[in-house]
Write a protein that holds these residues in place. Structure first.
Motif, PDB file in Angstrom:
ATOM      1  N   VAL A 127      50.899  63.911  38.934  1.00  0.00           N
ATOM      2  CA  VAL A 127      52.213  64.038  39.573  1.00  0.00           C
ATOM      3  C   VAL A 127      52.275  62.980  40.671  1.00  0.00           C
ATOM      4  O   VAL A 127      51.463  63.000  41.602  1.00  0.00           O
ATOM      5  CB  VAL A 127      52.411  65.450  40.182  1.00  0.00           C
ATOM      6  CG1 VAL A 127      53.775  65.546  40.851  1.00  0.00           C
ATOM      7  CG2 VAL A 127      52.227  66.521  39.118  1.00  0.00           C
ATOM      8  N   VAL A 128      53.203  62.040  40.510  1.00  0.00           N
ATOM      9  CA  VAL A 128      53.345  60.950  41.482  1.00  0.00           C
ATOM     10  C   VAL A 128      54.756  61.010  42.061  1.00  0.00           C
ATOM     11  O   VAL A 128      55.725  61.072  41.307  1.00  0.00           O
ATOM     12  CB  VAL A 128      53.096  59.582  40.797  1.00  0.00           C
ATOM     13  CG1 VAL A 128      53.321  58.437  41.779  1.00  0.00           C
ATOM     14  CG2 VAL A 128      51.691  59.528  40.211  1.00  0.00           C
ATOM     15  N   GLN A 129      54.838  61.029  43.378  1.00  0.00           N
ATOM     16  CA  GLN A 129      56.153  61.000  44.048  1.00  0.00           C
ATOM     17  C   GLN A 129      56.095  59.985  45.166  1.00  0.00           C
ATOM     18  O   GLN A 129      55.083  59.901  45.873  1.00  0.00           O
ATOM     19  CB  GLN A 129      56.491  62.368  44.646  1.00  0.00           C
ATOM     20  CG  GLN A 129      57.050  63.349  43.630  1.00  0.00           C
ATOM     21  CD  GLN A 129      57.047  64.773  44.160  1.00  0.00           C
ATOM     22  OE1 GLN A 129      56.702  65.026  45.317  1.00  0.00           O
ATOM     23  NE2 GLN A 129      57.392  65.714  43.297  1.00  0.00           N
ATOM     24  N   ASP A 130      57.196  59.237  45.326  1.00  0.00           N
ATOM     25  CA  ASP A 130      57.273  58.197  46.373  1.00  0.00           C
ATOM     26  C   ASP A 130      56.051  57.279  46.300  1.00  0.00           C
ATOM     27  O   ASP A 130      55.449  56.938  47.329  1.00  0.00           O
ATOM     28  CB  ASP A 130      57.371  58.831  47.773  1.00  0.00           C
ATOM     29  CG  ASP A 130      58.594  59.721  47.898  1.00  0.00           C
ATOM     30  OD1 ASP A 130      59.619  59.399  47.258  1.00  0.00           O
ATOM     31  OD2 ASP A 130      58.501  60.746  48.599  1.00  0.00           O
ATOM     32  N   ASP A 131      55.661  56.939  45.097  1.00  0.00           N
ATOM     33  CA  ASP A 131      54.546  56.019  44.875  1.00  0.00           C
ATOM     34  C   ASP A 131      53.223  56.531  45.455  1.00  0.00           C
ATOM     35  O   ASP A 131      52.377  55.751  45.890  1.00  0.00           O
ATOM     36  CB  ASP A 131      54.888  54.637  45.467  1.00  0.00           C
ATOM     37  CG  ASP A 131      54.023  53.547  44.858  1.00  0.00           C
ATOM     38  OD1 ASP A 131      53.563  53.715  43.714  1.00  0.00           O
ATOM     39  OD2 ASP A 131      53.781  52.530  45.555  1.00  0.00           O
ATOM     40  N   LYS A 132      53.077  57.856  45.472  1.00  0.00           N
ATOM     41  CA  LYS A 132      51.814  58.449  45.951  1.00  0.00           C
ATOM     42  C   LYS A 132      51.399  59.559  44.998  1.00  0.00           C
ATOM     43  O   LYS A 132      52.246  60.332  44.535  1.00  0.00           O
ATOM     44  CB  LYS A 132      51.990  59.050  47.350  1.00  0.00           C
ATOM     45  CG  LYS A 132      52.066  58.023  48.443  1.00  0.00           C
ATOM     46  CD  LYS A 132      51.798  58.701  49.793  1.00  0.00           C
ATOM     47  CE  LYS A 132      51.621  57.679  50.895  1.00  0.00           C
ATOM     48  NZ  LYS A 132      52.809  57.350  51.615  1.00  0.00           N
ATOM     49  N   LEU A 133      50.094  59.680  44.743  1.00  0.00           N
ATOM     50  CA  LEU A 133      49.596  60.788  43.936  1.00  0.00           C
ATOM     51  C   LEU A 133      49.743  62.080  44.736  1.00  0.00           C
ATOM     52  O   LEU A 133      49.344  62.139  45.907  1.00  0.00           O
ATOM     53  CB  LEU A 133      48.117  60.542  43.596  1.00  0.00           C
ATOM     54  CG  LEU A 133      47.433  61.643  42.782  1.00  0.00           C
ATOM     55  CD1 LEU A 133      48.031  61.744  41.381  1.00  0.00           C
ATOM     56  CD2 LEU A 133      45.921  61.386  42.684  1.00  0.00           C
ATOM     57  N   ARG A 134      50.330  63.096  44.094  1.00  0.00           N
ATOM     58  CA  ARG A 134      50.548  64.379  44.794  1.00  0.00           C
ATOM     59  C   ARG A 134      49.724  65.504  44.189  1.00  0.00           C
ATOM     60  O   ARG A 134      49.385  66.462  44.875  1.00  0.00           O
ATOM     61  CB  ARG A 134      52.021  64.792  44.721  1.00  0.00           C
ATOM     62  CG  ARG A 134      52.982  63.747  45.224  1.00  0.00           C
ATOM     63  CD  ARG A 134      52.897  63.610  46.725  1.00  0.00           C
ATOM     64  NE  ARG A 134      53.779  62.546  47.191  1.00  0.00           N
ATOM     65  CZ  ARG A 134      53.990  62.260  48.461  1.00  0.00           C
ATOM     66  NH1 ARG A 134      53.368  62.932  49.399  1.00  0.00           N
ATOM     67  NH2 ARG A 134      54.781  61.278  48.803  1.00  0.00           N
ATOM     68  N   ALA A 135      49.457  65.433  42.871  1.00  0.00           N
ATOM     69  CA  ALA A 135      48.760  66.547  42.205  1.00  0.00           C
ATOM     70  C   ALA A 135      48.362  66.106  40.800  1.00  0.00           C
ATOM     71  O   ALA A 135      48.784  65.044  40.324  1.00  0.00           O
ATOM     72  CB  ALA A 135      49.701  67.757  42.103  1.00  0.00           C
ATOM     73  N   VAL A 136      47.518  66.916  40.182  1.00  0.00           N
ATOM     74  CA  VAL A 136      47.331  66.800  38.725  1.00  0.00           C
ATOM     75  C   VAL A 136      47.772  68.128  38.122  1.00  0.00           C
ATOM     76  O   VAL A 136      47.677  69.186  38.766  1.00  0.00           O
ATOM     77  CB  VAL A 136      45.868  66.484  38.323  1.00  0.00           C
ATOM     78  CG1 VAL A 136      45.469  65.093  38.771  1.00  0.00           C
ATOM     79  CG2 VAL A 136      44.895  67.530  38.855  1.00  0.00           C
TER      80      VAL A 136
END
Ligand SMILES: Cc1cc2nc3c(=O)[nH]c(=O)nc-3n(C[C@H](O)[C@H](O)[C@H](O)COP(=O)(O)OP(=O)(O)OC[C@H]3O[C@@H](n4cnc5c(N)ncnc54)[C@H](O)[C@@H]3O)c2cc1C
Length: 319
Positions: free
Chosen positions: A205-214
């Motif tokens: 899960v990527v938001q705003d060009d950052k990894l947030r979760a798998v």
């Protein structure tokens, strides 16, 4: 290309830290040296080089540009191109490049690096070198105190999780259907407060060009800022097949490496190797050091050959 027409003392295949360091040393030894590089050094996706004394945080591209400038400053030749094959002809090595040109040299140094075979998860490759990582010494400081997931692809993942625990209190080992923990491993992970997530990892899960979760196969998500993987590291040696040089499997995990002696000499006389192609754990500084060491060995070998040729010439009857 005209300059490839001469007979070089040494041709170096690969212009990363190992190849450039060797090139500079050989040029400083007044050897004619060409460093041929396809572009694609292993750390190019990273923001900065860490762990190289005096160059902390320098961008990999700047690092390479500085190395090439040093090589050329001492009279070495840097060429952009892919070497497709190397063959031996009349005691020399003839390299064929993808633009159709050839290059001939008395000795060959292989510093072509290695390829990281990444886990096959959608979107993972795009995050490589940013928030998908493998090397704690390259990135540990930068990701300290972040939420770290370690994606298991074998039993090595337990040690990876315990290692990254040094940099973060929030580490989760993602078993990913690839690992069954022994009671002893569970005890170690518990004692170091490393969490364990069952289930296969299905995506990032990527938001705003950052990894947030798998995300896991049961639909749940594990919040993360960093994902640690353990790629197979395969040495780039296709161009050496005609010379009969093939890499060996790694003992410590998936991947390959070209075997050499302590000086970097391969089983093929006249051919040396240095850096990740022969040592998958080499970092920028140690790859550069190995290039320097191999360069000295090659230079010493050429000194002996030059001396032998001079003695033969001196003994030959005058015409
Ligand atoms: C994401 C990431 C981040 C990293 N960060 C760090 C860090 O911060 N600090 C650190 O010390 N280490 C770091 N490393 C490790 C570092 O990248 C390696 O140690 C280093 O690149 C090894 O240098 P090398 O010269 O052996 O190979 P490379 O740097 O990979 O250079 C090999 C070169 O040879 C070229 N080549 C291959 N085949 C041919 C051919 N047939 N013809 C012509 N050229 C060819 C390649 O294209 C490449 O340009 C990182 C690695 C990764 C993956």
């Amino acid at each position: 290309m005209d300059h490839l027409g001469e007979l070089f003392d040494v041709a170096v295949i690969g212009g990363g830290p190992a190849g450039l360091s060797a090139g500079v040393a050989l040029a400083r030894a007044l050897r004619s040296v060409v460093v041929i590089d396809a572009g694609g050094q292993r750390n190019l996706r990273a923001e900065g080089v860490h762990g190289f004394l005096t160059r902390e945080g320098m961008s990999p591209r700047q690092f390479l540009a500085a190395g090439r400038a040093e090589l050329e400053g001492y009279g070495g030749t840097a060429v952009t191109g892919l070497v497709n094959s190397a063959v031996r002809e009349d005691g020399n090595f003839v390299l064929s490049l993808d633009d159709g040109s050839t290059c001939t040299a008395r000795r060959l140094l292989i510093t072509s690096g290695s390829e990281d075979e990444l886990p096959d998860l959608p979107g993972l490759r795009e995050r490589w070198g940013r928030d998908v990582l493998y090397c704690p010494y390259c990135h540990g400081w930068e990701i300290r105190n972040q939420a770290v997931g370690v994606l298991a692809s074998g039993s090595h993942a337990v040690l990876q999780a315990l290692t990254f625990r040094q940099w973060s209190r929030d580490v989760t080992l993602l078993l990913n259907g690839e690992l069954t923990l022994s009671p002893g491993q569970r005890e170690q992970l518990d004692a170091r407060s490393v969490k364990v997530a069952d289930g296969r990892v299905r995506g990032l899960v990527v938001q705003d060009d950052k990894l947030r979760a798998v995300t896991l196969d049961d639909g749940s998500a594990v919040p993360l800022e960093v994902l640690v993987v353990n790629p197979a590291t395969v040495s780039k040696t296709n161009m050496l097949e005609v010379l009969g040089l093939e890499p060996d499997s790694l003992e410590e995990g998936p991947g390959t490496r070209l075997h050499t002696d302590d000086s970097g000499l391969t089983s093929c006389p006249g051919v040396w190797a240095a850096g990740n192609v022969t040592d998958v754990s080499a970092q920028v500084m140690t790859a550069a050091a190995a290039g320097l060491k191999a360069a000295a060995a090659i230079h010493a070998d050429l000194v002996l050959e030059d001396t032998r040729l001079a003695v033969e010439a001196a003994r030959a009857p005058a015409r």
